[in-house]
Write a protein that holds these residues in place. Structure first.
Motif, PDB file in Angstrom:
ATOM      1  N   ALA A 159     125.416  96.902 -24.347  1.00 60.10           N
ATOM      2  CA  ALA A 159     124.037  96.965 -24.834  1.00 60.10           C
ATOM      3  C   ALA A 159     123.911  97.967 -25.980  1.00 60.10           C
ATOM      4  O   ALA A 159     123.219  97.716 -26.971  1.00 60.10           O
ATOM      5  CB  ALA A 159     123.090  97.331 -23.694  1.00 60.10           C
ATOM      6  N   SER A 160     124.587  99.102 -25.857  1.00 57.57           N
ATOM      7  CA  SER A 160     124.560 100.098 -26.937  1.00 57.57           C
ATOM      8  C   SER A 160     125.228  99.558 -28.193  1.00 57.57           C
ATOM      9  O   SER A 160     124.794  99.852 -29.311  1.00 57.57           O
ATOM     10  CB  SER A 160     125.256 101.380 -26.478  1.00 57.57           C
ATOM     11  N   THR A 162     125.273  96.373 -29.134  1.00 58.59           N
ATOM     12  CA  THR A 162     124.311  95.471 -29.754  1.00 58.59           C
ATOM     13  C   THR A 162     123.202  96.251 -30.449  1.00 58.59           C
ATOM     14  O   THR A 162     122.733  95.862 -31.522  1.00 58.59           O
ATOM     15  CB  THR A 162     123.710  94.530 -28.703  1.00 58.59           C
ATOM     16  N   ALA A 163     122.793  97.367 -29.847  1.00 61.17           N
ATOM     17  CA  ALA A 163     121.772  98.211 -30.484  1.00 61.17           C
ATOM     18  C   ALA A 163     122.288  98.781 -31.803  1.00 61.17           C
ATOM     19  O   ALA A 163     121.547  98.845 -32.792  1.00 61.17           O
ATOM     20  CB  ALA A 163     121.365  99.337 -29.539  1.00 61.17           C
ATOM     21  N   GLU A 298     115.080  97.386 -27.595  1.00 63.56           N
ATOM     22  CA  GLU A 298     115.185  96.674 -26.318  1.00 63.56           C
ATOM     23  C   GLU A 298     116.579  96.822 -25.713  1.00 63.56           C
ATOM     24  O   GLU A 298     116.734  96.990 -24.503  1.00 63.56           O
ATOM     25  CB  GLU A 298     114.850  95.196 -26.537  1.00 63.56           C
ATOM     26  N   ARG A 299     117.609  96.795 -26.539  1.00 62.54           N
ATOM     27  CA  ARG A 299     118.971  96.941 -26.027  1.00 62.54           C
ATOM     28  C   ARG A 299     119.217  98.364 -25.508  1.00 62.54           C
ATOM     29  O   ARG A 299     119.995  98.563 -24.572  1.00 62.54           O
ATOM     30  CB  ARG A 299     119.980  96.616 -27.125  1.00 62.54           C
ATOM     31  N   ARG A 300     118.558  99.335 -26.077  1.00 66.84           N
ATOM     32  CA  ARG A 300     118.697 100.709 -25.562  1.00 66.84           C
ATOM     33  C   ARG A 300     118.007 100.851 -24.212  1.00 66.84           C
ATOM     34  O   ARG A 300     118.433 101.636 -23.367  1.00 66.84           O
ATOM     35  CB  ARG A 300     118.140 101.702 -26.579  1.00 66.84           C
ATOM     36  N   ALA A 302     117.968  98.377 -22.059  1.00 70.82           N
ATOM     37  CA  ALA A 302     118.945  97.746 -21.167  1.00 70.82           C
ATOM     38  C   ALA A 302     120.094  98.699 -20.856  1.00 70.82           C
ATOM     39  O   ALA A 302     120.541  98.808 -19.703  1.00 70.82           O
ATOM     40  CB  ALA A 302     119.476  96.459 -21.792  1.00 70.82           C
ATOM     41  N   GLU A 473     122.843  90.663 -34.384  1.00 70.06           N
ATOM     42  CA  GLU A 473     124.295  90.823 -34.380  1.00 70.06           C
ATOM     43  C   GLU A 473     124.907  90.095 -35.571  1.00 70.06           C
ATOM     44  O   GLU A 473     125.810  90.614 -36.233  1.00 70.06           O
ATOM     45  CB  GLU A 473     124.871  90.273 -33.083  1.00 70.06           C
TER      46      GLU A 473
END
Length: 481
Positions: A159-160, A162-163, A298-300, A302, A473
Protein backbone atom coordinates in the motif's frame (compact mmCIF):
# COMPACT_ATOMS: atom_id res chain seq x y z
CA UNK A 1 10.36 -36.16 13.59
CA UNK A 2 8.72 -37.17 16.87
CA UNK A 3 5.01 -36.95 17.64
CA UNK A 4 4.93 -33.73 19.71
CA UNK A 5 6.97 -31.84 17.10
CA UNK A 6 4.67 -33.02 14.28
CA UNK A 7 1.60 -32.07 16.26
CA UNK A 8 3.04 -28.60 16.89
CA UNK A 9 3.71 -28.08 13.20
CA UNK A 10 0.19 -29.17 12.28
CA UNK A 11 -1.32 -26.79 14.83
CA UNK A 12 0.82 -23.91 13.63
CA UNK A 13 -0.14 -24.61 10.03
CA UNK A 14 -3.82 -24.64 10.89
CA UNK A 15 -3.52 -21.20 12.50
CA UNK A 16 -1.47 -19.70 9.67
CA UNK A 17 -4.50 -18.04 8.07
CA UNK A 18 -5.14 -15.79 11.09
CA UNK A 19 -4.80 -12.02 10.77
CA UNK A 20 -5.44 -9.30 13.32
CA UNK A 21 -5.67 -6.45 10.83
CA UNK A 22 -9.17 -4.90 10.83
CA UNK A 23 -11.22 -5.62 7.73
CA UNK A 24 -10.26 -2.76 5.44
CA UNK A 25 -12.74 -0.54 3.68
CA UNK A 26 -11.82 2.80 2.13
CA UNK A 27 -13.01 5.52 4.54
CA UNK A 28 -15.96 7.61 3.35
CA UNK A 29 -15.38 11.31 2.90
CA UNK A 30 -16.61 13.55 5.69
CA UNK A 31 -19.50 14.63 3.44
CA UNK A 32 -21.13 12.75 0.54
CA UNK A 33 -20.10 14.00 -2.91
CA UNK A 34 -22.61 16.38 -4.53
CA UNK A 35 -24.46 15.37 -7.67
CA UNK A 36 -22.91 18.27 -9.61
CA UNK A 37 -20.37 21.05 -9.13
CA UNK A 38 -22.02 24.14 -7.69
CA UNK A 39 -19.83 26.61 -9.59
CA UNK A 40 -20.36 24.97 -12.97
CA UNK A 41 -23.45 27.14 -13.41
CA UNK A 42 -24.24 27.75 -17.06
CA UNK A 43 -20.63 27.12 -18.03
CA UNK A 44 -20.62 24.97 -21.14
CA UNK A 45 -18.75 21.73 -20.48
CA UNK A 46 -16.99 20.26 -23.49
CA UNK A 47 -17.38 16.71 -24.61
CA UNK A 48 -14.50 14.41 -23.58
CA UNK A 49 -11.64 14.67 -26.05
CA UNK A 50 -11.18 10.98 -26.69
CA UNK A 51 -8.77 11.61 -29.58
CA UNK A 52 -6.33 13.50 -27.37
CA UNK A 53 -3.55 11.67 -25.54
CA UNK A 54 -4.98 11.21 -22.05
CA UNK A 55 -1.70 11.91 -20.31
CA UNK A 56 -0.51 14.92 -22.34
CA UNK A 57 -3.39 17.16 -21.29
CA UNK A 58 -1.51 20.33 -22.21
CA UNK A 59 -1.87 19.54 -25.93
CA UNK A 60 -5.47 20.82 -25.80
CA UNK A 61 -4.03 24.35 -25.67
CA UNK A 62 -2.66 23.75 -29.18
CA UNK A 63 0.59 25.60 -28.48
CA UNK A 64 3.65 23.90 -30.04
CA UNK A 65 6.10 25.79 -27.86
CA UNK A 66 4.25 24.74 -24.69
CA UNK A 67 4.18 21.13 -25.91
CA UNK A 68 7.93 21.20 -26.46
CA UNK A 69 8.62 22.59 -22.98
CA UNK A 70 6.22 20.16 -21.28
CA UNK A 71 7.99 17.25 -22.95
CA UNK A 72 11.19 18.16 -21.11
CA UNK A 73 9.74 18.21 -17.58
CA UNK A 74 9.71 14.50 -16.77
CA UNK A 75 13.08 13.71 -18.30
CA UNK A 76 15.22 16.38 -16.67
CA UNK A 77 13.46 17.79 -13.60
CA UNK A 78 15.39 16.94 -10.44
CA UNK A 79 12.28 16.78 -8.24
CA UNK A 80 10.87 14.09 -10.54
CA UNK A 81 14.10 12.14 -10.30
CA UNK A 82 13.98 12.34 -6.50
CA UNK A 83 10.37 11.12 -6.48
CA UNK A 84 11.30 8.22 -8.77
CA UNK A 85 14.04 7.28 -6.32
CA UNK A 86 11.51 7.33 -3.46
CA UNK A 87 9.24 5.03 -5.47
CA UNK A 88 12.15 2.65 -6.02
CA UNK A 89 12.79 2.67 -2.27
CA UNK A 90 9.15 1.76 -1.62
CA UNK A 91 9.33 -1.08 -4.13
CA UNK A 92 12.49 -2.37 -2.45
CA UNK A 93 10.78 -2.20 0.95
CA UNK A 94 7.94 -4.36 -0.41
CA UNK A 95 10.46 -6.97 -1.54
CA UNK A 96 12.16 -6.82 1.86
CA UNK A 97 8.90 -7.49 3.68
CA UNK A 98 7.86 -10.21 1.21
CA UNK A 99 11.11 -12.08 1.93
CA UNK A 100 9.72 -12.78 5.41
CA UNK A 101 7.21 -15.19 3.88
CA UNK A 102 10.02 -17.59 2.94
CA UNK A 103 12.67 -19.50 4.92
CA UNK A 104 16.10 -18.02 5.47
CA UNK A 105 19.08 -20.26 4.72
CA UNK A 106 22.59 -19.36 5.79
CA UNK A 107 25.84 -21.24 5.32
CA UNK A 108 28.92 -20.66 7.44
CA UNK A 109 32.35 -22.17 7.74
CA UNK A 110 35.22 -21.62 10.16
CA UNK A 111 38.62 -23.07 10.97
CA UNK A 112 40.20 -22.02 14.27
CA UNK A 113 43.15 -23.04 16.38
CA UNK A 114 43.67 -21.92 19.96
CA UNK A 115 44.94 -22.70 23.41
CA UNK A 116 42.74 -23.18 26.48
CA UNK A 117 43.78 -22.27 30.00
CA UNK A 118 44.78 -25.41 31.91
CA UNK A 119 43.94 -23.58 35.12
CA UNK A 120 40.36 -22.94 34.06
CA UNK A 121 37.78 -24.83 36.15
CA UNK A 122 36.16 -25.93 32.90
CA UNK A 123 39.35 -27.48 31.49
CA UNK A 124 39.01 -31.30 31.44
CA UNK A 125 41.88 -33.07 33.25
CA UNK A 126 44.30 -34.71 30.84
CA UNK A 127 43.02 -32.85 27.79
CA UNK A 128 45.30 -31.12 25.35
CA UNK A 129 45.58 -27.38 25.90
CA UNK A 130 46.20 -26.61 22.23
CA UNK A 131 43.68 -27.71 19.63
CA UNK A 132 41.64 -26.75 16.61
CA UNK A 133 38.07 -26.78 15.42
CA UNK A 134 36.77 -27.08 11.87
CA UNK A 135 33.11 -26.26 11.26
CA UNK A 136 30.86 -26.23 8.15
CA UNK A 137 27.20 -25.65 8.90
CA UNK A 138 23.98 -24.70 7.10
CA UNK A 139 21.21 -23.12 9.17
CA UNK A 140 17.58 -22.78 8.11
CA UNK A 141 15.04 -20.63 9.94
CA UNK A 142 11.41 -19.97 9.16
CA UNK A 143 8.78 -17.98 11.02
CA UNK A 144 5.28 -19.42 10.89
CA UNK A 145 3.06 -16.45 10.11
CA UNK A 146 0.37 -17.68 12.48
CA UNK A 147 -1.09 -14.30 13.38
CA UNK A 148 -0.55 -12.57 10.02
CA UNK A 149 2.29 -10.33 11.18
CA UNK A 150 4.40 -10.90 8.07
CA UNK A 151 1.47 -10.84 5.67
CA UNK A 152 0.20 -7.58 7.12
CA UNK A 153 3.70 -6.12 6.87
CA UNK A 154 3.79 -7.09 3.20
CA UNK A 155 0.34 -5.62 2.56
CA UNK A 156 1.31 -2.42 4.34
CA UNK A 157 4.46 -2.13 2.23
CA UNK A 158 2.46 -2.73 -0.95
CA UNK A 159 0.00 0.00 0.00
CA UNK A 160 2.86 2.39 0.79
CA UNK A 161 4.43 1.54 -2.56
CA UNK A 162 1.21 2.43 -4.37
CA UNK A 163 1.04 5.65 -2.36
CA UNK A 164 4.58 6.52 -3.45
CA UNK A 165 3.60 5.87 -7.06
CA UNK A 166 0.64 8.21 -6.64
CA UNK A 167 2.92 10.81 -5.02
CA UNK A 168 5.10 10.65 -8.11
CA UNK A 169 2.05 11.11 -10.34
CA UNK A 170 0.92 14.04 -8.18
CA UNK A 171 4.31 15.71 -8.43
CA UNK A 172 4.43 15.10 -12.18
CA UNK A 173 0.99 16.67 -12.58
CA UNK A 174 1.92 19.64 -10.36
CA UNK A 175 5.15 20.36 -12.24
CA UNK A 176 3.45 20.19 -15.64
CA UNK A 177 0.69 22.52 -14.38
CA UNK A 178 3.24 24.90 -12.85
CA UNK A 179 5.13 25.02 -16.14
CA UNK A 180 1.92 25.76 -18.06
CA UNK A 181 0.90 28.60 -15.71
CA UNK A 182 4.43 30.05 -15.81
CA UNK A 183 4.41 29.83 -19.60
CA UNK A 184 1.11 31.66 -20.00
CA UNK A 185 2.22 34.25 -17.43
CA UNK A 186 5.39 34.84 -19.43
CA UNK A 187 3.40 35.24 -22.64
CA UNK A 188 1.12 37.68 -20.84
CA UNK A 189 4.17 39.64 -19.71
CA UNK A 190 5.28 39.74 -23.34
CA UNK A 191 1.91 41.29 -24.22
CA UNK A 192 2.27 43.81 -21.39
CA UNK A 193 5.79 44.58 -22.58
CA UNK A 194 4.54 45.39 -26.08
CA UNK A 195 1.84 47.59 -24.57
CA UNK A 196 4.26 49.46 -22.29
CA UNK A 197 6.90 49.91 -24.98
CA UNK A 198 4.24 51.42 -27.26
CA UNK A 199 3.06 53.59 -24.38
CA UNK A 200 6.59 54.89 -23.82
CA UNK A 201 6.77 55.88 -27.49
CA UNK A 202 3.38 57.60 -27.30
CA UNK A 203 4.32 59.44 -24.11
CA UNK A 204 7.56 60.55 -25.70
CA UNK A 205 5.57 62.01 -28.60
CA UNK A 206 3.22 63.71 -26.14
CA UNK A 207 6.18 65.20 -24.34
CA UNK A 208 7.53 66.53 -27.64
CA UNK A 209 4.17 68.06 -28.50
CA UNK A 210 3.85 69.66 -25.08
CA UNK A 211 7.38 71.02 -25.29
CA UNK A 212 6.61 72.65 -28.65
CA UNK A 213 3.40 74.14 -27.31
CA UNK A 214 5.28 75.50 -24.32
CA UNK A 215 7.96 77.00 -26.54
CA UNK A 216 5.20 78.67 -28.55
CA UNK A 217 3.44 79.97 -25.46
CA UNK A 218 0.51 77.59 -25.81
CA UNK A 219 1.23 75.47 -22.70
CA UNK A 220 2.40 75.98 -19.16
CA UNK A 221 5.67 74.68 -17.76
CA UNK A 222 3.62 72.44 -15.44
CA UNK A 223 2.33 70.60 -18.51
CA UNK A 224 5.88 69.87 -19.60
CA UNK A 225 6.83 68.54 -16.19
CA UNK A 226 3.66 66.45 -16.05
CA UNK A 227 4.52 64.90 -19.42
CA UNK A 228 8.08 64.18 -18.28
CA UNK A 229 6.86 62.50 -15.08
CA UNK A 230 4.37 60.41 -17.02
CA UNK A 231 7.05 59.26 -19.48
CA UNK A 232 9.45 58.36 -16.66
CA UNK A 233 6.75 56.36 -14.89
CA UNK A 234 5.95 54.40 -18.06
CA UNK A 235 9.65 53.62 -18.56
CA UNK A 236 9.82 52.34 -14.97
CA UNK A 237 6.83 50.06 -15.56
CA UNK A 238 8.37 48.76 -18.78
CA UNK A 239 11.64 47.98 -16.99
CA UNK A 240 9.81 46.23 -14.17
CA UNK A 241 7.93 43.99 -16.64
CA UNK A 242 11.26 43.06 -18.21
CA UNK A 243 12.51 42.05 -14.76
CA UNK A 244 9.42 39.94 -14.06
CA UNK A 245 9.69 38.33 -17.46
CA UNK A 246 13.35 37.42 -16.90
CA UNK A 247 12.57 35.83 -13.53
CA UNK A 248 9.68 33.84 -15.02
CA UNK A 249 11.98 32.62 -17.79
CA UNK A 250 14.48 31.46 -15.15
CA UNK A 251 11.73 29.57 -13.31
CA UNK A 252 10.76 27.76 -16.52
CA UNK A 253 14.40 26.82 -17.11
CA UNK A 254 14.62 25.17 -13.68
CA UNK A 255 11.38 23.25 -14.26
CA UNK A 256 12.74 21.68 -17.43
CA UNK A 257 16.14 20.99 -15.86
CA UNK A 258 18.18 23.57 -17.78
CA UNK A 259 20.63 26.19 -16.56
CA UNK A 260 18.89 29.60 -16.52
CA UNK A 261 22.09 31.23 -17.76
CA UNK A 262 21.81 29.54 -21.14
CA UNK A 263 18.03 29.39 -21.52
CA UNK A 264 15.93 31.85 -23.49
CA UNK A 265 12.39 31.95 -24.85
CA UNK A 266 11.63 34.32 -27.71
CA UNK A 267 8.89 36.88 -27.09
CA UNK A 268 5.44 35.54 -27.92
CA UNK A 269 2.69 37.92 -26.72
CA UNK A 270 -0.46 36.29 -25.41
CA UNK A 271 -3.47 36.90 -27.64
CA UNK A 272 -6.39 38.64 -25.99
CA UNK A 273 -8.82 37.03 -28.42
CA UNK A 274 -7.94 33.44 -27.52
CA UNK A 275 -10.34 31.60 -25.21
CA UNK A 276 -9.09 28.85 -22.89
CA UNK A 277 -10.23 25.38 -23.94
CA UNK A 278 -13.22 23.86 -22.17
CA UNK A 279 -12.82 20.63 -20.22
CA UNK A 280 -15.22 17.96 -19.12
CA UNK A 281 -15.37 18.34 -15.36
CA UNK A 282 -17.41 15.16 -15.06
CA UNK A 283 -19.25 14.13 -11.92
CA UNK A 284 -17.89 15.13 -8.50
CA UNK A 285 -17.92 11.49 -7.40
CA UNK A 286 -15.48 10.63 -10.22
CA UNK A 287 -12.96 13.11 -8.84
CA UNK A 288 -11.87 10.58 -6.20
CA UNK A 289 -10.81 8.21 -8.98
CA UNK A 290 -9.02 10.86 -11.01
CA UNK A 291 -6.71 12.61 -8.57
CA UNK A 292 -3.46 10.85 -7.67
CA UNK A 293 -3.12 12.72 -4.36
CA UNK A 294 -6.48 11.30 -3.26
CA UNK A 295 -5.30 7.82 -4.27
CA UNK A 296 -2.07 8.30 -2.31
CA UNK A 297 -3.97 9.35 0.82
CA UNK A 298 -6.31 6.36 0.57
CA UNK A 299 -3.41 3.93 0.21
CA UNK A 300 -1.76 5.39 3.31
CA UNK A 301 -4.97 4.70 5.20
CA UNK A 302 -4.78 1.09 3.99
CA UNK A 303 -1.12 0.81 5.04
CA UNK A 304 -1.97 2.12 8.51
CA UNK A 305 -4.81 -0.39 8.75
CA UNK A 306 -2.45 -3.30 8.04
CA UNK A 307 0.04 -1.95 10.57
CA UNK A 308 -2.65 -2.29 13.24
CA UNK A 309 -2.61 -6.04 12.52
CA UNK A 310 1.18 -6.08 12.84
CA UNK A 311 0.98 -4.38 16.24
CA UNK A 312 -1.77 -6.71 17.50
CA UNK A 313 0.19 -9.81 16.49
CA UNK A 314 2.90 -8.86 18.98
CA UNK A 315 0.56 -9.90 21.83
CA UNK A 316 0.74 -13.56 20.75
CA UNK A 317 3.55 -16.11 20.67
CA UNK A 318 5.90 -16.20 17.71
CA UNK A 319 6.43 -19.69 16.30
CA UNK A 320 9.40 -20.64 14.17
CA UNK A 321 11.21 -23.65 12.78
CA UNK A 322 14.97 -23.99 13.02
CA UNK A 323 17.14 -26.60 11.36
CA UNK A 324 20.88 -27.08 11.06
CA UNK A 325 23.10 -29.50 9.15
CA UNK A 326 26.85 -29.62 8.73
CA UNK A 327 30.21 -31.02 9.80
CA UNK A 328 32.25 -30.33 12.91
CA UNK A 329 35.65 -31.78 13.84
CA UNK A 330 38.85 -30.96 15.70
CA UNK A 331 40.94 -32.36 12.84
CA UNK A 332 40.92 -31.28 9.23
CA UNK A 333 41.67 -34.85 8.12
CA UNK A 334 38.24 -36.18 9.15
CA UNK A 335 36.32 -32.90 8.96
CA UNK A 336 34.05 -33.78 6.01
CA UNK A 337 33.46 -37.43 6.87
CA UNK A 338 30.28 -39.12 8.02
CA UNK A 339 31.20 -39.33 11.73
CA UNK A 340 31.67 -35.55 11.76
CA UNK A 341 28.14 -34.87 10.62
CA UNK A 342 25.70 -32.93 12.78
CA UNK A 343 22.05 -31.95 12.39
CA UNK A 344 19.14 -30.62 14.37
CA UNK A 345 15.56 -29.63 13.60
CA UNK A 346 12.58 -28.53 15.64
CA UNK A 347 9.95 -25.85 16.21
CA UNK A 348 10.09 -23.17 18.88
CA UNK A 349 7.76 -20.60 20.32
CA UNK A 350 8.40 -17.31 22.11
CA UNK A 351 5.85 -15.29 24.04
CA UNK A 352 6.56 -11.95 25.65
CA UNK A 353 5.18 -12.12 29.17
CA UNK A 354 6.12 -8.66 30.43
CA UNK A 355 7.29 -5.62 28.45
CA UNK A 356 6.17 -2.73 30.68
CA UNK A 357 3.30 -1.81 28.31
CA UNK A 358 5.40 -1.58 25.13
CA UNK A 359 3.09 -3.71 22.97
CA UNK A 360 0.02 -1.86 24.19
CA UNK A 361 1.66 1.47 23.38
CA UNK A 362 2.63 0.22 19.91
CA UNK A 363 -0.94 -0.88 19.30
CA UNK A 364 -2.28 2.49 20.45
CA UNK A 365 0.25 4.21 18.24
CA UNK A 366 -0.83 2.19 15.19
CA UNK A 367 -4.47 3.05 15.83
CA UNK A 368 -3.64 6.75 16.23
CA UNK A 369 -1.67 6.74 12.96
CA UNK A 370 -4.67 5.15 11.24
CA UNK A 371 -6.98 7.88 12.60
CA UNK A 372 -4.50 10.53 11.42
CA UNK A 373 -4.38 9.08 7.90
CA UNK A 374 -8.18 8.93 7.73
CA UNK A 375 -8.40 12.61 8.71
CA UNK A 376 -5.73 13.52 6.13
CA UNK A 377 -7.60 11.56 3.46
CA UNK A 378 -10.88 13.33 4.17
CA UNK A 379 -9.18 16.73 4.18
CA UNK A 380 -7.53 16.02 0.81
CA UNK A 381 -10.91 15.01 -0.65
CA UNK A 382 -12.52 18.24 0.58
CA UNK A 383 -9.60 20.25 -0.78
CA UNK A 384 -9.97 18.53 -4.14
CA UNK A 385 -13.62 19.58 -4.37
CA UNK A 386 -12.68 23.11 -3.32
CA UNK A 387 -10.02 23.43 -6.02
CA UNK A 388 -12.43 22.32 -8.74
CA UNK A 389 -15.14 24.70 -7.53
CA UNK A 390 -12.63 27.57 -7.22
CA UNK A 391 -11.40 27.24 -10.79
CA UNK A 392 -14.86 26.65 -12.26
CA UNK A 393 -15.94 29.89 -10.57
CA UNK A 394 -12.77 31.64 -11.77
CA UNK A 395 -13.33 30.62 -15.40
CA UNK A 396 -16.93 31.79 -15.33
CA UNK A 397 -16.27 35.09 -13.56
CA UNK A 398 -13.12 35.90 -15.53
CA UNK A 399 -15.03 35.38 -18.76
CA UNK A 400 -17.49 38.06 -17.62
CA UNK A 401 -14.64 40.28 -16.48
CA UNK A 402 -12.92 40.01 -19.86
CA UNK A 403 -16.05 41.32 -21.60
CA UNK A 404 -16.53 44.25 -19.23
CA UNK A 405 -12.82 45.06 -19.22
CA UNK A 406 -12.72 45.11 -23.03
CA UNK A 407 -15.54 47.64 -22.90
CA UNK A 408 -13.54 49.67 -20.38
CA UNK A 409 -10.52 49.68 -22.72
CA UNK A 410 -12.69 50.95 -25.55
CA UNK A 411 -14.30 53.66 -23.41
CA UNK A 412 -11.03 54.92 -21.92
CA UNK A 413 -9.48 54.96 -25.40
CA UNK A 414 -12.26 57.20 -26.71
CA UNK A 415 -11.98 59.46 -23.65
CA UNK A 416 -8.23 59.76 -24.23
CA UNK A 417 -8.73 60.65 -27.89
CA UNK A 418 -11.21 63.38 -27.01
CA UNK A 419 -8.96 64.85 -24.33
CA UNK A 420 -6.04 64.98 -26.79
CA UNK A 421 -8.18 66.90 -29.28
CA UNK A 422 -9.30 69.31 -26.56
CA UNK A 423 -5.72 69.82 -25.35
CA UNK A 424 -4.40 70.51 -28.83
CA UNK A 425 -7.22 73.05 -29.25
CA UNK A 426 -6.18 74.75 -26.01
CA UNK A 427 -9.43 73.98 -24.22
CA UNK A 428 -7.97 71.95 -21.31
CA UNK A 429 -4.68 71.53 -19.51
CA UNK A 430 -2.37 68.58 -19.99
CA UNK A 431 -3.56 67.18 -16.65
CA UNK A 432 -6.73 65.91 -18.32
CA UNK A 433 -4.72 64.19 -21.05
CA UNK A 434 -2.36 62.63 -18.52
CA UNK A 435 -5.23 61.37 -16.41
CA UNK A 436 -6.94 59.74 -19.38
CA UNK A 437 -3.68 58.26 -20.66
CA UNK A 438 -3.02 56.67 -17.25
CA UNK A 439 -6.58 55.35 -17.04
CA UNK A 440 -6.39 53.86 -20.52
CA UNK A 441 -3.02 52.24 -19.83
CA UNK A 442 -4.24 50.65 -16.61
CA UNK A 443 -7.35 49.37 -18.39
CA UNK A 444 -5.23 47.71 -21.07
CA UNK A 445 -2.84 46.21 -18.52
CA UNK A 446 -5.80 44.87 -16.54
CA UNK A 447 -7.21 43.38 -19.71
CA UNK A 448 -3.99 41.44 -20.29
CA UNK A 449 -3.89 40.38 -16.63
CA UNK A 450 -7.42 38.98 -16.86
CA UNK A 451 -6.40 36.93 -19.89
CA UNK A 452 -3.40 35.56 -17.96
CA UNK A 453 -5.69 34.61 -15.09
CA UNK A 454 -8.14 32.91 -17.47
CA UNK A 455 -5.44 30.72 -18.97
CA UNK A 456 -4.01 29.94 -15.52
CA UNK A 457 -7.45 29.04 -14.17
CA UNK A 458 -7.91 26.68 -17.12
CA UNK A 459 -4.61 24.95 -16.30
CA UNK A 460 -5.44 24.78 -12.60
CA UNK A 461 -8.84 23.25 -13.38
CA UNK A 462 -7.10 20.46 -15.28
CA UNK A 463 -4.80 19.96 -12.33
CA UNK A 464 -7.72 19.97 -9.88
CA UNK A 465 -9.49 17.33 -11.98
CA UNK A 466 -6.45 15.05 -11.89
CA UNK A 467 -4.81 15.86 -15.22
CA UNK A 468 -5.02 13.04 -17.73
CA UNK A 469 -7.27 10.88 -15.52
CA UNK A 470 -4.85 7.97 -15.61
CA UNK A 471 -4.46 5.18 -13.10
CA UNK A 472 -1.97 6.48 -10.51
CA UNK A 473 0.39 3.51 -10.79
CA UNK A 474 0.37 3.72 -14.61
CA UNK A 475 1.00 7.45 -14.57
CA UNK A 476 3.86 7.02 -12.12
CA UNK A 477 5.45 4.31 -14.22
CA UNK A 478 5.20 6.52 -17.29
CA UNK A 479 6.80 9.42 -15.42
CA UNK A 480 9.61 7.15 -14.24
CA UNK A 481 10.56 6.12 -17.78
Amino acid sequence: MNGPASATLLLVGALAACSFAPRYQAPPSSAPPPSAYKEAGDWKIAEPMDAEPRGDWWTVFQDPQLNELEGKVGAANQNIKAAVARLQQARAETRIQRAGLFPTLTVGSSATRGRASVNSPRFPPGARAVGGNFDLEADLSYEFDVWGRVRNSVNSAKASQTASAADLATLDLSLHAELATDYFTLRGQDAQQVLLDRTVEDYAKSLGLTQRLYNGGGAAVADVEQAKAQLATARTQAADIRLQRAQMEHAIAVLIGENPSGFHLAANPLSLDASPPAFDAGLPSALLERRPDVAAAERRVAAANFNIGVARAAYFPQFSLAAAFGYDSVHSSNWLTAPSRLWSVGPSGVLTVFDAGRHRAQSDQARAIFDEQVADYRNIVLTAYQEVEDNLAALRQLQEESVSQAAAVTATGKALQQSQYRYQAGLVTYLEVATNETTNLQAQLSNVNIQIRRMSASVLLVKALGGGWQNAEHAANQAAL
